[in-house]
Scaffold this active site. Structure first.
Site, short mmCIF file in Angstrom:
data_model
loop_
_atom_site.label_atom_id
_atom_site.label_comp_id
_atom_site.label_asym_id
_atom_site.label_seq_id
_atom_site.Cartn_x
_atom_site.Cartn_y
_atom_site.Cartn_z
N CYS A 65 0.77 -1.26 -0.06
CA CYS A 65 -0.14 -0.10 0.03
C CYS A 65 0.73 1.22 -0.04
O CYS A 65 1.73 1.41 1.00
CB CYS A 65 -0.84 -0.09 1.04
SG CYS A 65 -1.27 1.19 2.10
N CYS A 68 0.75 3.74 2.99
CA CYS A 68 1.49 2.89 4.24
C CYS A 68 3.17 3.14 3.97
O CYS A 68 3.61 3.66 5.10
CB CYS A 68 1.28 1.48 4.09
SG CYS A 68 -0.60 0.95 4.18
N CYS A 410 -0.51 4.59 -25.17
CA CYS A 410 0.97 4.00 -24.86
C CYS A 410 1.44 2.96 -25.79
O CYS A 410 1.18 1.92 -26.02
CB CYS A 410 0.87 3.69 -23.32
SG CYS A 410 1.93 2.33 -22.96
N CYS A 413 2.58 -0.41 -24.25
CA CYS A 413 1.32 -1.13 -24.05
C CYS A 413 1.05 -1.89 -25.13
O CYS A 413 0.81 -3.00 -25.19
CB CYS A 413 -0.06 -0.18 -23.52
SG CYS A 413 0.38 0.49 -22.26
#
Ligand SMILES: *[C@@H]1O[C@H](CO)[C@@H](O)[C@H](O)[C@H]1NC(C)=O
Ligand SMILES: *[C@@H]1O[C@H](CO)[C@@H](O)[C@H](O)[C@H]1NC(C)=O
Ligand SMILES: *[C@@H]1O[C@H](CO)[C@@H](O)[C@H](O)[C@H]1NC(C)=O
Length: 506
Positions: A65, A68, A410, A413
């Site tokens: 996370c 975090c 992109c 991609c």
């Protein structure tokens, strides 16, 4: 569940702005040199450790996370600063993502990361941590939390230090500090102390505003918006609590770059109401005309299940991405309901606000949808996911999912697309593995779960819920290896295996 997740995503998007402007203290070298002041707890020693202390703060986090990670150095710094505090203030953390700690996370009803809880009296009283996320703020907030819930105001200086015009302060005025009303006030202060500040006094003349001749008992709530203060005389604990909640909610919540609005923005998104948001360019000079009209509408719908927020576009880029909104649609109003529907009025004028909200309330406005990404033709084995199916397909599928976040423009991609096709092809007969992709520019991405900074970004979620970012080579072989290494068997597959085993035994 979905709604609460949506609101967390929302808060994240909004508070992104705050975290950017919040000062950052820790440097890499600080971290490496110092010993760890934050205690690491797990289910084996949690109860013992908490049971030994009067005041423990526990952070439930997950390794993947982003918020975090951002909090970690601040939290450690605060723990260090508080390590010599008297009485002791203990800061601890639990990796809620670890299998053995899942029971603990369940017990504390952890739904998002990071979640911080304050545990008092050996864990007997539990409160949500509602304070800041920077080291200095954490220290100041916790020092206050570890003292008495309500402090006595004995002088004008005491009063002006507490009632500083930036936050909600609840002051009880009493002829004497005893009796049932005083006790009820203290009980409510104890209960709500992690959210609001409380004080009590024998002399209303010390307070900066309001009728100064009262002798009490009366509760005076000071707020930095709307009518600035409200008096209340019902000392039933439930009534008092309800009053504090109600009186501390602004008619219109303001969202701009000022961090003192932060708690009210959080409150706005945590409310069960439908949420109306008017976005304006605060530096454009149009604000005043809109403000008063919008406020009138908000007053009119008070208590009718809809809350109102006024946002500055300059601070709302996260929200704009979330909704797929464009700067040239400003001023605009969005209404989001708890079942996830969104209603939009772009290029709104002050005079139109009232009638449009009325139309919405009467059910005459159609929800708007962002254009969904169009699946590419030759790409049947890679599943195209949109925001609404993300939850079912990725979080609740019970499958192993490789998920690509891509942007239509992109180049990397596009290069990856045929490779992912082949990967998907090779797992086609394996019902346990799904290869999927989501257009990250057109969909709502749960930013507290996925850290998408560039395209393509690949995440893998195993059937049992382990979330990993894939940062290996973007070759068919490496991706297939990675999936094979990290995938879990689903129960379906287990049963199949057992059947096969039995067959072979026969
Ligand atoms: C709790 O136990 C874990 C290992 O299970 C250990 O790493 C950690 O340091 C322990 N914490 C305390 C405070 O004893
Ligand atoms: C204090 O609160 C309780 C409810 O918790 C209520 O029954 C009682 O009447 C209150 N006392 C006063 C004096 O209002
Ligand atoms: C807001 O208005 C100011 C002044 O007119 C302008 O400089 C700024 O670019 C505008 N911001 C946005 C996001 O449109």
């Amino acid at each position: 569940m979905l709604a609460s997740m949506a609101s967390r995503v929302w808060i994240c998007l909004f508070l992104f702005v705050f975290s950017q402007i919040a000062p950052s203290f820790a440097s890499e070298t600080d971290e490496a040199q110092s010993k760890e002041f934050v205690l690491t707890l797990d289910n084996s020693n949690f109860s013992d450790t908490v049971g030994k202390h009067d005041f423990v703060v526990v952070e439930f986090y997950a390794p993947w996370c982003g918020h975090c990670k951002k909090l970690a150095p601040e939290y450690e710094k605060a723990a260090s600063a508080l390590s010599s505090h008297d009485p002791p203030i203990i800061l601890a953390k639990v990796d809620a993502n670890e299998e053995k700690n899942k029971g603990l996370a369940g017990e504390f009803e952890i739904k998002g990361f990071p979640t911080l809880k304050i545990l008092r009296n050996g864990g007997k009283n539990i409160q949500d941590y509602k304070g800041p996320r920077d080291a200095e703020g954490i220290v100041a907030y916790l020092k206050k939390q570890s003292g008495p819930a309500s402090g006595e105001i004995k002088s004008v200086e005491d009063a002006s230090a507490l009632i500083d015009g930036s936050k909600i302060v609840v002051v009880g005025v009493f002829p004497e500090f005893s009796g049932e009303k005083y006790e009820n006030f203290t009980a409510v202060a104890e209960k709500l102390r992690s959210e609001y500040e409380f004080g009590h006094t024998l002399d209303a003349k010390l307070l900066p505003r309001g009728e100064s001749s009262v002798t009490g008992p009366v509760v005076r709530l000071f707020k930095p918006f709307d009518e600035l203060l409200v008096d209340f005389k019902d000392f039933d604990t439930d009534a008092l609590e309800e009053f504090v909640e109600e009186a501390s909610t602004p008619v219109v919540t303001l969202f701009n770059k000022d961090p003192s609005n932060h708690p009210f923005v959080i409150k706005f998104f945590n409310s069960p109401n439908a949420k109306a948001m008017l976005f304006l360019n605060f530096s454009s000079g149009l604000v005043d005309a809109f403000k008063s009209k919008y406020r009138d509408v908000a007053e009119q719908y008070k208590g009718q299940g809809i809350s109102f927020l006024l946002g500055d576009v300059e601070a709302s880029q996260g929200a704009f991405q979330y909704f797929g909104l464009k700067d040239d649609q400003v001023p605009l109003i969005v209404i989001q309901t708890n079942d996830g529907l969104k209603y939009l009025k772009p290029n709104v004028e002050p005079e139109q606000i009232s009638s449009w909200v009325k139309e919405y309330k009467e059910g005459n406005v159609l929800p708007y949808r962002k254009s969904e990404p169009i699946p590419e033709v030759n790409d049947e084995s890679v599943k195209v996911v949109v925001a609404d199916s993300l939850h079912d397909m990725v979080f609740n599928s019970g499958k192993n999912v490789l998920l690509e976040f891509y942007a239509p423009w992109c180049g990397h991609c596009k290069k990856l697309a045929p490779i992912l096709d082949e990967v998907a092809g090779s797992f086609q007969s394996d019902g346990d593995v799904i290869i999927a992709k989501i257009d990250a520019t057109a969909n709502d991405i749960p930013v507290d779960m996925f850290d998408v900074k560039g395209y393509p970004t690949l995440y893998f979620r195993s059937a049992s819920g382990n979330l990993l970012q894939y940062d290996g080579d973007r070759t068919k072989e490496d991706i297939i290896d990675f999936i094979k290494k990290n995938k879990d068997k689903t129960t379906q597959q287990d049963q199949q295996d057992q059947q096969d085993l039995r067959k072979s035994e026969l």
